[in-house]
Design an enzyme around this catalytic site. Sequence first.
Site, mmCIF file in Angstrom:
data_model
loop_
_atom_site.group_PDB
_atom_site.id
_atom_site.type_symbol
_atom_site.label_atom_id
_atom_site.label_comp_id
_atom_site.label_asym_id
_atom_site.label_seq_id
_atom_site.Cartn_x
_atom_site.Cartn_y
_atom_site.Cartn_z
ATOM 1 N N PRO A 1 1.293 -0.845 -0.409
ATOM 2 C CA PRO A 1 -0.336 -0.204 -0.104
ATOM 3 C C PRO A 1 0.683 1.240 -0.254
ATOM 4 O O PRO A 1 0.148 2.540 -0.334
ATOM 5 C CB PRO A 1 -0.987 -0.025 0.711
ATOM 6 C CG PRO A 1 -0.485 -0.894 2.073
ATOM 7 C CD PRO A 1 0.599 -2.018 0.991
ATOM 8 N N GLU B 1 0.724 -6.168 7.287
ATOM 9 C CA GLU B 1 1.627 -5.748 8.447
ATOM 10 C C GLU B 1 2.834 -5.018 7.752
ATOM 11 O O GLU B 1 3.523 -4.097 8.926
ATOM 12 C CB GLU B 1 1.539 -6.346 9.112
ATOM 13 C CG GLU B 1 0.758 -7.508 10.168
ATOM 14 C CD GLU B 1 -0.075 -8.625 9.470
ATOM 15 O OE1 GLU B 1 0.637 -8.555 8.542
ATOM 16 O OE2 GLU B 1 -0.879 -8.967 10.141
ATOM 17 N N ARG C 1 -3.791 -7.738 -20.896
ATOM 18 C CA ARG C 1 -4.196 -7.339 -22.030
ATOM 19 C C ARG C 1 -3.368 -5.832 -22.941
ATOM 20 O O ARG C 1 -3.350 -5.888 -23.938
ATOM 21 C CB ARG C 1 -5.438 -6.004 -21.484
ATOM 22 C CG ARG C 1 -6.361 -6.770 -20.642
ATOM 23 C CD ARG C 1 -7.454 -5.728 -19.799
ATOM 24 N NE ARG C 1 -8.213 -5.545 -21.070
ATOM 25 C CZ ARG C 1 -9.152 -5.296 -21.848
ATOM 26 N NH1 ARG C 1 -9.011 -6.986 -21.531
ATOM 27 N NH2 ARG C 1 -9.281 -5.267 -22.886
ATOM 28 N N ASP D 1 -10.409 0.798 -24.787
ATOM 29 C CA ASP D 1 -10.107 -0.047 -23.225
ATOM 30 C C ASP D 1 -10.847 1.590 -23.008
ATOM 31 O O ASP D 1 -9.885 2.278 -23.040
ATOM 32 C CB ASP D 1 -9.480 -0.339 -22.707
ATOM 33 C CG ASP D 1 -9.190 -2.144 -22.777
ATOM 34 O OD1 ASP D 1 -10.503 -1.698 -23.310
ATOM 35 O OD2 ASP D 1 -7.951 -2.581 -22.593
HETATM 36 CL CL1 6GU Z 1 -0.219 -3.247 -3.475
HETATM 37 N N1 6GU Z 1 -0.296 -4.652 -1.014
HETATM 38 C C1 6GU Z 1 -1.658 -3.912 0.232
HETATM 39 N N2 6GU Z 1 -1.807 -4.658 1.552
HETATM 40 N N3 6GU Z 1 -2.458 -3.477 0.109
HETATM 41 C C2 6GU Z 1 -3.031 -2.562 -1.172
HETATM 42 C C3 6GU Z 1 -1.837 -2.817 -1.757
HETATM 43 C C4 6GU Z 1 -1.186 -3.812 -2.395
HETATM 44 N N4 6GU Z 1 -2.359 -2.159 -3.083
HETATM 45 C C5 6GU Z 1 -3.405 -1.344 -2.617
HETATM 46 N N5 6GU Z 1 -3.977 -1.615 -1.270
#
Ligand code: 6GU
Length: 245
Positions: free
Chosen positions: A86, A113, A151, A166
């Site tokens: 994230p 985590e 794609r 697309d």
């Molecule tokens: Cl790539 N991993 C995790 N754990 N949460 C996420 C993410 C990735 N992308 C958005 N939220």
Amino acid sequence: MEIDIVSIFPEIITGFLGHSLLGKAIDKKALGVNLRNLRDYTGGRHRVVDDVPFGGGPGMVLKPGPLMKAVDSLKRDGSLVILLTPQGTLLSQDVLKRHSSKEHIIMLCGRYEGVDERVAETRVDEEISIGDYVLSGGEVAACVYIDSLARLIPGVVGDGESVTGDSFYGSLLKHPQYTRPADYEGLAVPAVLLSGNHADIARWRRERSLERTFRKRPDLLEKAELSREDRSFLQTLGHRSKEVN
Ligand code: 6GU
């Protein structure tokens, strides 16, 4: 293109890879995907991949050793190493276009985590996130990434038009689509689509695509490739182009 995915839950991804478009791409050998179990890179008998965070706090952190060993054994000249987290750069069609020319991609699936920071510092080229929300692990993100990347690989989507049409291709949303019946519960399909006039249909679709993007995602228009006709159509909707020329 070949992709190695390193994960503690490779079985989450297995089923996904068999589905229609990706399964066909893999059968046609346009794309090769190898699932690698992180536990196979632990060395020890207990196959431990995580440990408690230094400094305390909840949850477990992926240890540096197994991930680094995985990268070192899979990496070759020209590999791109991605960590799904994230904290990464937001995935976009531009990022995917750039990655679609790579010969080999190694994807490391993190867990929410965390992953020992020394992995990103020493083994990772790009950290990627699929959006501003938290997933329990990178596996679902890896599926999203591979589906949208596939794609863009030549030979994966049969009809070249399906990709250029697309949403986001050329930074515009896709025009509305209709299929039979032409009238359903009194809801008629726009007449132009039944006219057989290909030039009229193309213009109608382009205008709906521009209109949709202007109403729903005006931010996308900033980087869209727009013709003179596109710009004057957008002006009739009330769009003010930031460009002076
Ligand atoms: Cl790539 N991993 C995790 N754990 N949460 C996420 C993410 C990735 N992308 C958005 N939220």
